[in-house]
Design a protein around this motif. Structure first.
Motif, PDB file in Angstrom:
ATOM      1  N   ARG A  88       0.837  -1.215   0.000  1.00  0.00           N
ATOM      2  CA  ARG A  88       0.000   0.000   0.000  1.00  0.00           C
ATOM      3  C   ARG A  88       0.868   1.261   0.000  1.00  0.00           C
ATOM      4  N   HIS A 118      -4.586  -1.133  -7.564  1.00  0.00           N
ATOM      5  CA  HIS A 118      -5.264  -1.554  -6.328  1.00  0.00           C
ATOM      6  C   HIS A 118      -4.302  -2.384  -5.493  1.00  0.00           C
ATOM      7  N   ASP A 121      -5.937  -4.012   1.625  1.00  0.00           N
ATOM      8  CA  ASP A 121      -5.733  -3.116   2.777  1.00  0.00           C
ATOM      9  C   ASP A 121      -5.479  -3.847   4.092  1.00  0.00           C
TER      10      ASP A 121
HETATM   11 MG    MG Z   1      -9.504  -0.509  -0.838  1.00  0.00          MG
END
Ligand code: MG
Ligand code: GDP
Length: 153
Positions: A88, A118, A121
């Motif tokens: 991320r 993408h 998370d």
């Molecule tokens: Mg997301």
């Protein structure tokens, strides 16, 4: 923080159309992550609604599904130390304008609804997303760089 942690990374339709596949893959390769699944897929709206189920009800949801179904995506699983959180960080913030230069979104895009990539998370959503996109499973193999990237091998 596991060396075996896996994350689901996807190059969205705009990333594919803008010829950024190689550059995005290179960043994960060069950082030291191991590619354990990869395919180009033109996903259906139904499949994408499952992927983004948590966002159902948001005003941008219909536009998000249309965008994601507008062309093929590159679906990938990358494995390595702290893959979810560090993956991320490598992508940048959801809004590219808030993404630091040096991150993928901070270097290659501008609009939140065209943010080219993408990344899962959490470890829990990574496992769910891997199961959704790769029901056939991932590939297990030894990568020659592992002892040079990870300790205690
Ligand atoms: Mg997301
Ligand atoms: P991510 O985990 O950083 O991708 O962000 P989210 O899970 O919150 O949202 C999923 C995707 O929906 C984002 O990557 C954006 O493409 C899109 N998105 C999120 N928030 C907005 C928004 O406010 N407007 C628009 N147009 N798209 C959004």
């Amino acid at each position: 923080m596991s060396t075996q942690e896996r994350t689901y990374i996807m190059i969205k339709p705009d990333g594919v159309q803008r010829n950024l596949i190689g550059k995005i893959i290179a960043r994960f390769e060069e950082r030291g992550y191991k590619l354990i699944a990869l395919k180009l897929v033109h996903a259906t709206p139904e499949h994408l609604e499952k992927h983004y189920a948590d966002l159902k009800g948001k005003a941008f949801f219909p536009g998000l599904i249309k965008y994601m179904a507008s062309g093929p995506v590159v679906a990938m699983v990358w494995q390595g130390l702290d893959a979810v959180k560090t993956g991320r960080v490598m992508l940048g913030a959801t809004n590219p304008l808030q993404s630091p230069v040096g991150s993928i979104r901070g270097d290659y895009c501008l609009a939140v609804g065209r943010n080219i990539c993408h990344g899962s998370d959490s470890v829990e959503s990574a496992e769910k997303e891997i199961a959704l996109w790769f029901p056939e499973g991932v590939v297990q193999y030894t990568h020659i760089q592992e002892p040079w990237v990870l300790e205690d091998n």
